[in-house]
Design a protein around this motif. Structure first.
Motif, PDB file in Angstrom:
ATOM      1  N   ARG A   1       0.858  -1.190   0.000  1.00 39.15           N
ATOM      2  CA  ARG A   1       0.000   0.000   0.000  1.00 39.15           C
ATOM      3  C   ARG A   1       0.896   1.244   0.000  1.00 39.15           C
ATOM      4  NH1 ARG A   1      -2.985  -1.761   5.410  1.00 39.15           N
ATOM      5  NH2 ARG A   1      -0.752  -2.024   5.850  1.00 39.15           N
ATOM      6  N   ILE A   2       0.810   2.019  -1.060  1.00 39.35           N
ATOM      7  CA  ILE A   2       1.722   3.147  -1.219  1.00 39.35           C
ATOM      8  C   ILE A   2       0.945   4.450  -1.364  1.00 39.35           C
ATOM      9  CG2 ILE A   2       1.880   2.899  -3.737  1.00 39.35           C
ATOM     10  CD1 ILE A   2       4.878   3.690  -3.450  1.00 39.35           C
ATOM     11  N   ALA A   3       1.490   5.516  -0.792  1.00 35.04           N
ATOM     12  CA  ALA A   3       0.945   6.865  -0.957  1.00 35.04           C
ATOM     13  C   ALA A   3       1.961   7.718  -1.701  1.00 35.04           C
ATOM     14  CB  ALA A   3       0.642   7.491   0.403  1.00 35.04           C
ATOM     15  N   ILE A   4       1.468   8.622  -2.515  1.00 33.10           N
ATOM     16  CA  ILE A   4       2.313   9.618  -3.173  1.00 33.10           C
ATOM     17  C   ILE A   4       2.188  10.917  -2.397  1.00 33.10           C
ATOM     18  CG2 ILE A   4       2.789  10.918  -5.273  1.00 33.10           C
ATOM     19  CD1 ILE A   4       1.450   8.677  -6.864  1.00 33.10           C
ATOM     20  N   VAL A   5       3.306  11.442  -1.944  1.00 29.24           N
ATOM     21  CA  VAL A   5       3.328  12.719  -1.229  1.00 29.24           C
ATOM     22  C   VAL A   5       3.970  13.753  -2.153  1.00 29.24           C
ATOM     23  CG1 VAL A   5       4.177  13.962   0.787  1.00 29.24           C
ATOM     24  CG2 VAL A   5       3.424  11.583   1.008  1.00 29.24           C
ATOM     25  N   GLY A   6       3.180  14.738  -2.579  1.00 26.17           N
ATOM     26  CA  GLY A   6       3.619  15.732  -3.550  1.00 26.17           C
ATOM     27  C   GLY A   6       3.057  15.387  -4.916  1.00 26.17           C
ATOM     28  N   MET A   7       1.982  16.068  -5.300  1.00 23.71           N
ATOM     29  CA  MET A   7       1.271  15.708  -6.534  1.00 23.71           C
ATOM     30  C   MET A   7       1.532  16.729  -7.637  1.00 23.71           C
ATOM     31  SD  MET A   7      -0.221  12.824  -6.426  1.00 23.71           S
ATOM     32  CE  MET A   7      -1.434  12.957  -7.727  1.00 23.71           C
ATOM     33  N   GLY A   8       2.811  16.879  -7.986  1.00 15.96           N
ATOM     34  CA  GLY A   8       3.170  17.752  -9.099  1.00 15.96           C
ATOM     35  C   GLY A   8       3.115  17.016 -10.417  1.00 15.96           C
ATOM     36  N   LYS A   9       3.729  17.619 -11.426  1.00 17.10           N
ATOM     37  CA  LYS A   9       3.678  17.077 -12.787  1.00 17.10           C
ATOM     38  C   LYS A   9       4.306  15.689 -12.861  1.00 17.10           C
ATOM     39  CE  LYS A   9       5.345  18.085 -17.479  1.00 17.10           C
ATOM     40  NZ  LYS A   9       4.135  17.581 -18.153  1.00 17.10           N
ATOM     41  N   ILE A  10       5.457  15.500 -12.220  1.00 13.53           N
ATOM     42  CA  ILE A  10       6.141  14.212 -12.323  1.00 13.53           C
ATOM     43  C   ILE A  10       5.330  13.117 -11.659  1.00 13.53           C
ATOM     44  CG2 ILE A  10       7.538  14.390 -10.216  1.00 13.53           C
ATOM     45  CD1 ILE A  10       8.789  13.117 -13.623  1.00 13.53           C
ATOM     46  N   ALA A  11       4.647  13.446 -10.556  1.00 16.71           N
ATOM     47  CA  ALA A  11       3.821  12.446  -9.879  1.00 16.71           C
ATOM     48  C   ALA A  11       2.664  12.007 -10.769  1.00 16.71           C
ATOM     49  CB  ALA A  11       3.299  13.003  -8.562  1.00 16.71           C
ATOM     50  N   ARG A  12       1.991  12.971 -11.383  1.00 18.58           N
ATOM     51  CA  ARG A  12       0.836  12.636 -12.225  1.00 18.58           C
ATOM     52  C   ARG A  12       1.262  11.954 -13.519  1.00 18.58           C
ATOM     53  NH1 ARG A  12      -4.186  14.441 -11.479  1.00 18.58           N
ATOM     54  NH2 ARG A  12      -4.637  15.633  -9.581  1.00 18.58           N
ATOM     55  N   ASP A  13       2.344  12.447 -14.120  1.00 14.71           N
ATOM     56  CA  ASP A  13       2.746  11.908 -15.426  1.00 14.71           C
ATOM     57  C   ASP A  13       3.434  10.554 -15.331  1.00 14.71           C
ATOM     58  OD1 ASP A  13       1.754  14.235 -16.469  1.00 14.71           O
ATOM     59  OD2 ASP A  13       3.708  15.080 -17.047  1.00 14.71           O
ATOM     60  N   GLN A  14       4.178  10.314 -14.246  1.00 12.14           N
ATOM     61  CA  GLN A  14       5.026   9.129 -14.180  1.00 12.14           C
ATOM     62  C   GLN A  14       4.686   8.188 -13.019  1.00 12.14           C
ATOM     63  OE1 GLN A  14       6.982   8.346 -16.558  1.00 12.14           O
ATOM     64  NE2 GLN A  14       7.285  10.254 -17.665  1.00 12.14           N
ATOM     65  N   HIS A  15       4.589   8.724 -11.817  1.00 13.27           N
ATOM     66  CA  HIS A  15       4.396   7.845 -10.667  1.00 13.27           C
ATOM     67  C   HIS A  15       3.033   7.157 -10.687  1.00 13.27           C
ATOM     68  CE1 HIS A  15       7.992   8.869  -8.183  1.00 13.27           C
ATOM     69  NE2 HIS A  15       7.976   9.929  -8.967  1.00 13.27           N
ATOM     70  N   VAL A  16       1.991   7.903 -10.938  1.00 12.31           N
ATOM     71  CA  VAL A  16       0.647   7.307 -10.907  1.00 12.31           C
ATOM     72  C   VAL A  16       0.516   6.164 -11.909  1.00 12.31           C
ATOM     73  CG1 VAL A  16      -1.802   7.735 -11.320  1.00 12.31           C
ATOM     74  CG2 VAL A  16      -0.471   9.340  -9.927  1.00 12.31           C
ATOM     75  N   PRO A  17       0.832   6.366 -13.196  1.00 15.06           N
ATOM     76  CA  PRO A  17       0.693   5.232 -14.119  1.00 15.06           C
ATOM     77  C   PRO A  17       1.632   4.073 -13.815  1.00 15.06           C
ATOM     78  CG  PRO A  17       1.636   7.145 -15.245  1.00 15.06           C
ATOM     79  CD  PRO A  17       1.160   7.616 -13.919  1.00 15.06           C
ATOM     80  N   ALA A  18       2.848   4.359 -13.306  1.00 17.97           N
ATOM     81  CA  ALA A  18       3.774   3.272 -12.980  1.00 17.97           C
ATOM     82  C   ALA A  18       3.252   2.435 -11.815  1.00 17.97           C
ATOM     83  CB  ALA A  18       5.153   3.829 -12.663  1.00 17.97           C
ATOM     84  N   ILE A  19       2.693   3.079 -10.805  1.00 16.73           N
ATOM     85  CA  ILE A  19       2.130   2.348  -9.667  1.00 16.73           C
ATOM     86  C   ILE A  19       0.924   1.532 -10.108  1.00 16.73           C
ATOM     87  CG2 ILE A  19       0.894   2.641  -7.479  1.00 16.73           C
ATOM     88  CD1 ILE A  19       2.748   5.094  -6.974  1.00 16.73           C
ATOM     89  N   ARG A  20       0.046   2.151 -10.883  1.00 17.06           N
ATOM     90  CA  ARG A  20      -1.158   1.445 -11.327  1.00 17.06           C
ATOM     91  C   ARG A  20      -0.833   0.297 -12.284  1.00 17.06           C
ATOM     92  NH1 ARG A  20      -5.318   6.639 -11.935  1.00 17.06           N
ATOM     93  NH2 ARG A  20      -6.136   6.498  -9.798  1.00 17.06           N
TER      94      ARG A  20
END
Length: 308
Positions: free
Chosen positions: A5-24
């Motif tokens: 179970r992971i949380a993203i802290v800091g929802m800037g451009k890199i989080a939305r463009d890269q982290h979210v799809p990679a986690i999903r």
């Protein structure tokens, strides 16, 4: 095995463009929450305004991907590590080397995984470049990392502040590749940093390194590039020239060219899952150390003011 179970802290451009799809896209993880005081979050995912709120009132998490600017990352990481939460640090892993060393010691003490995530090392051409260079004699290296800051970092005031690194924010990506693929360590000989007269961080830099075998390494960084962008590393060897282009995605070897897929962030999250499952950490500070040396030894020159 239950997903992490992971949380993203800091929802800037890199989080939305890269982290979210990679986690999903990785079944080892489930996106449990997002945290940001300035973002509304994602549909269907619990969102909180602060890390305090997540730790006290939010859903339980096993890991955090910390995607805030580096200047504020240390206190957040310490807070989460104190709760026994595994930590993924976006690059650069901290505002100073001492911060990162302290975080590593705390992670080791509490028995959780800490991952200093250099995403460019997971570009498609990097691993085969490292393997090809392992048995080669290196004659010289040229690194050209030129991009338009207005395109890639629009309105990001933090990046121009102390600790934000300026042009070394993308430049550290090149150093993360170079320190990984070159078979011998290298160190800074001299540097010139070009700072706008209204900013605290450089907009351009010219650096000369040398490896322990005497091979020269020249690095050209510039945020004022318009038109085609340049993210290239060329290595002259006794077997011909190796070139990585497009930030490491394309590998040119004598007689062949390989265009790889975008696998950087999926690769990072596969690595993070393996570290957590194996009870290990991966905290390489060599790229940040070279940047710190540039600020320590570099000569400053002033140029025209920069405005977004």
């Amino acid at each position: 095995m239950d997903p992490i179970r992971i949380a993203i802290v800091g929802m800037g451009k890199i989080a939305r463009d890269q982290h979210v799809p990679a986690i999903r896209g990785n079944s080892a993880f489930s996106l449990a929450a997002t945290v940001s005081p300035h973002d509304a979050g994602l549909d269907g995912v619990p969102h909180l305004a602060s890390l305090d709120a997540l730790l006290h009132d939010g859903p339980a998490v096993d890991a955090i991907a910390l995607c805030t600017p580096p200047q504020v990352r240390y206190d957040l990481a310490v807070q989460a590590l104190g709760r026994g939460i595994h930590m993924f640090l976006e690059k650069p892993p901290g505002a100073t080397l001492a911060e990162v060393g302290t975080l590593q010691a705390q992670a080791d003490k509490v028995g959780v995984s800490l991952f200093a995530a250099w995403h460019s090392r997971f570009a498609a051409g990097v691993a085969p470049a490292r393997a090809w260079l392992a048995e080669r004699k290196i004659d010289s290296v040229s690194i050209v990392w030129r991009e338009d800051v207005r395109v890639w970092h629009p309105g990001q005031a933090w990046i121009w502040q102390p600790g934000g690194l300026g042009v070394f924010d993308p430049g550290i990506n090149a150093l993360s590749i170079a320190t990984h693929i070159l078979p011998r360590p290298f160190f800074l000989k001299d540097a010139t940093l070009i700072l706008p007269d209204n900013r605290a961080a450089p907009i351009a830099a010219d650096l000369h390194f040398r490896d322990t075998g005497g091979a020269p390494i020249h690095m050209d960084l510039d945020w004022r590039q318009t038109g085609p962008q340049s993210w290239d590393i060329a290595v002259e060897t006794d077997a011909g020239t190796l070139k990585l282009s497009q930030g490491g995605a394309v590998l040119h070897l004598p007689g062949s060219t390989d265009h790889g897929e975008d696998v950087e962030y999926p690769g990072l999250y596969s690595r993070f899952a393996a570290l957590i499952r194996g009870g290990r950490s991966d905290v390489d500070t060599d790229p940040l150390r070279l940047v710190a040396d540039a600020f320590l030894r570099g000569r400053r020159e002033t140029t025209d003011a920069f405005h977004d």
